[in-house]
Design an enzyme around this catalytic site. Structure first.
Site, short mmCIF file in Angstrom:
data_model
loop_
_atom_site.label_atom_id
_atom_site.label_comp_id
_atom_site.label_asym_id
_atom_site.label_seq_id
_atom_site.Cartn_x
_atom_site.Cartn_y
_atom_site.Cartn_z
N TYR A 1 0.85 -1.21 0.00
CA TYR A 1 0.00 0.00 0.00
C TYR A 1 0.88 1.25 0.00
O TYR A 1 1.80 1.32 0.78
CB TYR A 1 -0.90 0.05 1.23
CG TYR A 1 -1.91 -1.07 1.38
CD1 TYR A 1 -2.17 -1.99 0.36
CD2 TYR A 1 -2.61 -1.23 2.57
CE1 TYR A 1 -3.09 -3.01 0.53
CE2 TYR A 1 -3.53 -2.25 2.74
CZ TYR A 1 -3.78 -3.13 1.72
OH TYR A 1 -4.68 -4.14 1.89
N GLY A 39 -23.93 3.86 -0.63
CA GLY A 39 -25.10 4.38 -1.34
C GLY A 39 -24.82 5.56 -2.24
O GLY A 39 -25.72 6.07 -2.91
N LYS A 40 -23.55 6.00 -2.31
CA LYS A 40 -23.29 7.21 -3.12
C LYS A 40 -23.04 6.89 -4.59
O LYS A 40 -23.00 7.80 -5.42
CB LYS A 40 -22.10 7.99 -2.54
CG LYS A 40 -20.75 7.31 -2.61
CD LYS A 40 -19.69 8.22 -2.00
CE LYS A 40 -18.31 7.57 -2.03
NZ LYS A 40 -17.27 8.46 -1.45
N ALA A 43 -17.78 -2.94 0.04
CA ALA A 43 -17.76 -3.19 -1.41
C ALA A 43 -17.17 -2.00 -2.16
O ALA A 43 -17.78 -1.43 -3.06
CB ALA A 43 -19.17 -3.53 -1.92
N LEU A 103 -21.55 0.25 -0.95
CA LEU A 103 -22.60 0.11 0.05
C LEU A 103 -22.83 1.38 0.87
O LEU A 103 -23.71 1.40 1.73
CB LEU A 103 -22.29 -1.08 0.97
CG LEU A 103 -22.29 -2.44 0.27
CD1 LEU A 103 -21.81 -3.54 1.19
CD2 LEU A 103 -23.68 -2.77 -0.27
#
Length: 316
Positions: free
Chosen positions: A53, A222-223, A216, A220
């Site tokens: 990362y 919702g945007k 996810a 998830l």
């Protein structure tokens, strides 16, 4: 914050782990420090990263996330033992800098310790299966690191049930340390890789489980509800696959529960994972303090049996 036992490792963690994949990517050093401060101030104690990362960001080469965490540890008001640092080895950092051979593990752990500015890693994970290296060689390398105190516990990410069973069998047969933690991909949309034999084995063997992509890739929250919503998003390419009928049905139930409870969709999605048998804690990341404040609420959110049932059914 009530802590949960992380398998047989002897470590205890709060029911949410901060995902350090954003450090050095969508969160710069100053923002990362502020996020870590706020996360620990809220009573949480575990941070997940990896040596690779955030190599995917333009101009990066890997190690950026560990470096930022190391700098934060040095200047933080919290003692080193207040933090549970999880990092990983095995992803490719170069032609001869990948996999789970003893040679590479012994070099990679020193690199991670230097970047993290610490003398030990609380939980060291094999990032991916390495078909070219026998489990015995990998586990023997970890045995050395455990004996030296450079690593406190070991685990693995991305193993299926057969691979985990084989690794556990080698540990038992050869008297080597075993993988006591599993890190699978798991969320309301992606359940198939963990639910079933892998989850059953983890529960039976008392293996701690911390899940990644728990939201996810942000879907998830919702945007993201159309391809237009993905434009300009750093995560857009990874979210596209969720924009199907199944994804929309899951969002529909999250919307319904959000309307009933006043909680946000991401909080509900994480609370569902936190309540799942066989999961110690989900990993989730934030890139600003408002996002973090929302994620933190998921650990306190208690979903009704009806809400859990609806989420189980729509995501089955």
């Amino acid at each position: 914050m009530e802590k949960r036992r992380l398998g047989r490792t002897g470590l205890s963690i709060a029911p949410l782990v901060f995902g350090g994949n954003v450090f050095g990517w969508t969160a710069d050093e100053k923002t990362s420090f502020a996020l870590l401060d706020a996360f620990f101030e809220a009573g949480f104690n575990a941070v997940d990263t990896a040596d690779v990362y955030s190599s995917w960001a333009p101009g990066n080469k890997g190690g950026e996330s560990e470096t930022i965490i190391g700098k934060w540890l040095k200047q933080s008001a919290y003692a080193r033992d207040d933090a549970v640092i999880v990092t990983k080895v095995g992803s490719e950092l170069g032609p001869d800098r990948k996999g789970l051979s003893r040679r590479w593990i012994m070099q990679a752990v020193e690199d991670s310790l230097r970047r993290l500015q610490t003398d030990h890693i609380d939980l060291y994970l094999s990032h991916w299966p390495d078909p070219e290296t026998p489990y015995e060689e990998t586990l023997a390398a970890y045995d050395t690191l455990l004996a030296e105190g450079k690593v406190r516990a070991i685990g693995a990410s991305n193993l299926d049930a057969t691979q985990l069973r084989d690794a556990l069998d080698v540990s038992a047969a050869k008297g080597l340390p075993r993988y006591d933690v599993l890190q699978p991909e798991y969320n309301l949309y992606d359940r198939a890789t963990y639910d079933g034999p892998l989850r059953d084995l983890s529960i039976a063997e008392e293996i701690g489980v911390i899940t990644y992509f728990s939201l996810a890739r942000g879907f998830l929250s919702g945007k993201y509800r159309s391809h237009k919503d993905l434009e300009g998003s750093a995560r857009g390419g990874g979210v596209e696959k969720y924009l199907d009928g199944r994804g929309m049905r899951i969002l529909g139930v999250l919307d319904e529960i959000a309307e009933d409870t006043g909680a946000k969709q991401a909080e509900i999605a994480l609370a569902w994972i936190i309540e799942r048998e066989g999961v110690t804690a989900p990993i989730a990341s934030a890139t600003n303090l408002d996002q973090l404040a929302s994620l933190v609420k998921s650990a306190e959110l208690k979903l009704s049996e009806e809400a859990i049932g609806k989420l189980n059914d729509v995501s089955a």
